[in-house]
Scaffold this active site. Structure first.
Site, mmCIF file in Angstrom:
data_model
loop_
_atom_site.group_PDB
_atom_site.id
_atom_site.type_symbol
_atom_site.label_atom_id
_atom_site.label_comp_id
_atom_site.label_asym_id
_atom_site.label_seq_id
_atom_site.Cartn_x
_atom_site.Cartn_y
_atom_site.Cartn_z
ATOM 1 N N LYS A 82 39.242 42.378 35.482
ATOM 2 C CA LYS A 82 39.565 41.106 34.824
ATOM 3 C C LYS A 82 39.968 41.356 33.364
ATOM 4 C CE LYS A 82 37.513 36.513 34.037
ATOM 5 N NZ LYS A 82 36.290 35.684 34.242
ATOM 6 N N SER A 152 37.207 31.416 36.332
ATOM 7 C CA SER A 152 38.206 32.031 35.494
ATOM 8 C C SER A 152 38.679 33.384 35.993
ATOM 9 C CB SER A 152 37.670 32.176 34.070
ATOM 10 O OG SER A 152 36.588 33.080 34.028
ATOM 11 N N SER A 176 32.620 31.431 37.365
ATOM 12 C CA SER A 176 33.892 32.164 37.341
ATOM 13 C C SER A 176 34.033 33.286 38.358
ATOM 14 C CB SER A 176 34.143 32.726 35.941
ATOM 15 O OG SER A 176 34.497 31.694 35.046
#
Lengths: 441, 441
Positions: A82, A152, A176
């Site tokens: 990420k 996210s 997330s």
């Protein structure tokens, strides 16, 4: 499984490890299959913030040339990272123009551990800005490009579901990891808070930020759990559904669950009972009802500290919500924050006591299937567990009425991560043998 | 104050700011004075892990050329940065051979905020390895080079005391800011946990790690408190000693206080009373007696996670204590850790309640004066406050029987940082007017 070389991208990490060991194919052959898959699908899915095919091939070749006795447990396994987690050989941009040219020459603790284990740090996956806002990146849900993959950790969820990589790292401060895992029909794990180092990733809330992992099977989650040294199983007895005891936690937010999630919750309860488990509906004491508010107060006030740096650099480039945090426009005071933090802390040992009475608890991961558009969805069923620091595993296997994936969460007491993984593996088998949802990708 | 240019290094940051504003001298002139001081003293004090005179002069010239209306609140003020905090233009080595060639191209949040405020990021100050071990770096106490400057923020404490820089950043997980402040005879502040972002610094314990600041006056602490947006004073009424109410907290560790600290505690109580304050000895409830153990259990188990990365890279280069953390040889289980964390969390609102009954509490900073050698000393009087997340300010002004500096701690409830600073300023004046210890440097 017999697959032509071009289809190797379909394998799980566990399968790839076994076949690399038996010399079925080279790491380079495998990553070329992934790169072809990405070439085909990335224009639609948009999972990646950064990847460099030549750097990936270089890593693969180096690993192919590594003597067998020096190979690590993740030898040749590509992992998406990420884009709020630092990687010394790639940019880290947090989906923010403030960090357009940011290339920290620094590996996060997780990335460094993965490299030493022989993994290929494949690229950076798209994230909602700073892993903090509700607007997602350009990433699309691979099962329906009109819909959000959640966030996210949007790119990590979509890349694993769409078979660009078998594994990815995400982060969770609200929902997330678990939310995109549910929306993408894959496994996602948020371990116990503090069990994996967050060193070298952007801080949003120091008391909630947790590294999470994505995979297409519970066995693949296990690979990462072991490399990151997750603990929490003092028994070596294999877990069996028969005779186990599950709690169904609808929580105070149950009225926000859509019909698809309600059906998934009923289905799992029925299946577990059918296989000899006890399933009890459990209501949390009233004190737990404010967790969502306390979580919100804490991240709001933590956000005021965490994004003050970016605010001083270029307020005009910061998402409006983060500006509001910094300018303290939410009306939460330090005293609200302290009450929130202290109240949450008081509930942690209490939820452990409740959860210790069960094999695991089952609770929704999301309100329902992935919504249309670019909003990443509600963390309403996730933020309480993030606040309480418990491990959570999203397991896929349910379908919405229109055929999209729905996942549910397994939850257990803090530091019972390895035990929860064993439970997830049996639940996975149960759903497979009962013809649960399967990806059409 | 009229000083020849060569002696400008003696000024506090507050004085420098005023004199730069009135155009008395240039930033370059000022930093050249500091560099001469360092050239003379560094062979003895060894405060620096890294500094580059030409890079410092470059920054000074750029600031001298910055139009007045674009100058920040810390325009031209040099700040030393502990070498576990990332700086994009310098190495960050954590006093470990593992990071010998480490140059993260990344500013920590604090460093970034300081740069925007016009500060000169002067260099990296020496630290105990990873801000985690009891063996200090080569740094010597400037008041007596046979002695430790304390640690782990050894270089920051010594550099400020020895007037290499007026300000420095440190970090505290146990007593790493307050202890060196006391041993070096300067001000040190550990703010409320979470009030300043720790983004971009090495993590030891996510629940305890706190950024701290060093200065030679309370006014100088104020400069940093404002730039870092510390809060916690809802009144604009100036604080007065007369009519205020202080608690004296000897704590359960009082028997470890040496005679010099006992006398300092008696002196401050007498002075405060003499000036119209009420001073009450307060005993903490018995639950607070285990805080030191709970703190230890937490950092031990956090250390197992935080240093696992380095362990996988080069176990043989890691300090033995950190290897023991990672190998979990201390015998602390996850369940010990959870009890410790939960018990500490339960005491946080309780200490706030107690402290809110007083203007501030006064408690020892250190057992006594700096000991001989390279061990950085005991954190016994610090770790409970780090665990409880309260702000702490070390104020100097007392002398040991052999003329070394002794400091004491002012403590108040969480998020009363700005109020505590006002108290520190009045206490500083009180001690100055009563002929407290003064540095001979």
């Amino acid at each position: 499984m017999s697959l032509p070389e071009a289809k190797l991208y379909r394998l799980t990490a566990t399968e790839v490890i076994a076949r690399l060991k038996s010399g079925d194919f080279k790491v380079e052959t495998y990553v070329r299959s992934l790169l072809s898959r990405i070439e085909e699908r990335e224009p639609i899915v948009k999972a990646w913030a950064y990847y460099d095919p030549s750097h990936i091939i270089d890593q693969a070749r180096r690993l192919d040339n590594t003597p067998r006795e020096e190979r690590g447990p993740l030898h040749g396994i590509p992992i998406g990272i990420k884009d709020v987690i630092y990687t010394q050989d790639m940019p880290t941009r947090h989906n923010s123009p403030i960090y357009d040219s940011s290339e920290p020459h620094l590996d996060a603790a997780t990335v460094s551990i993965l490299r030493r284990a022989g993994a290929i740090i494949f690229g950076k996956t798209a994230t909602a800005a700073f892993a903090a806002v509700g607007d997602g990146p350009a990433t699309r849900n691979p099962h329906d490009p009109e819909r959000t993959p959640g966030g996210s950790s949007s790119g990590s969820g979509a890349a694993v579901a769409d078979m660009h990589v078998p594994l990815a790292l995400g982060t969770q401060t609200g929902g997330s990891v678990i939310r995109p895992a549910s929306f993408n029909g894959i496994f996602g794990m948020k371990p116990t808070w503090g069990a994996i180092s967050t060193d070298g990733q952007k801080i949003f809330s120091p008391i909630f930020d947790t590294v999470g992992v994505f995979a297409r099977s519970a066995d693949d989650l296990q690979l990462l759990a072991d490399v990151f040294r997750l603990t929490g199983d003092s028994t070596t007895i294999p877990f069996q559904i028969e005779g186990s005891r599950f709690a169904v936690l609808k929580t105070v937010h149950w009225k926000q669950a859509e019909q698809d999630t309600v059906i998934a919750m009923e289905t799992i309860a029925r299946l577990l009972r059918l296989h000899g488990a006890t399933v009890e509906e459990v209501e949390l004491p009233p004190d737990f009802e404010n967790l969502h508010l306390w979580h919100k107060q804490t991240i709001n006030t933590d956000g005021a500290v965490s994004f003050y740096r970016e605010y001083t650099i270029a307020k005009e480039l910061l998402p409006e919500m983060l500006v509001r945090y910094v300018e303290k426009e939410q009306g939460y005071s330090n005293s609200d924050k302290l009450s929130a933090m202290d109240n949450i802390a008081r509930l942690r040992p209490r939820i452990d006591d409740i959860l210790r009475g069960y094999t695991a608890a089952i609770t929704p991961s999301t309100r329902g299937a992935a919504p249309f558009g670019f909003k990443t969805g509600s963390p309403i069923f996730n933020s309480l567990w993030t606040a309480l620091h418990t491990p959570v595993i999203n397991f896929p296997g349910f379908a919405s009425s229109n055929g999209l994936p729905i996942g549910l969460s397994l939850v257990s007491a803090r530091y019972t991560d390895q035990r929860l993984l064993k439970v997830a593996k049996e639940v996975e088998k149960l759903l497979q043998s009962h013809g649960g949802w399967e990806s059409k990708l």
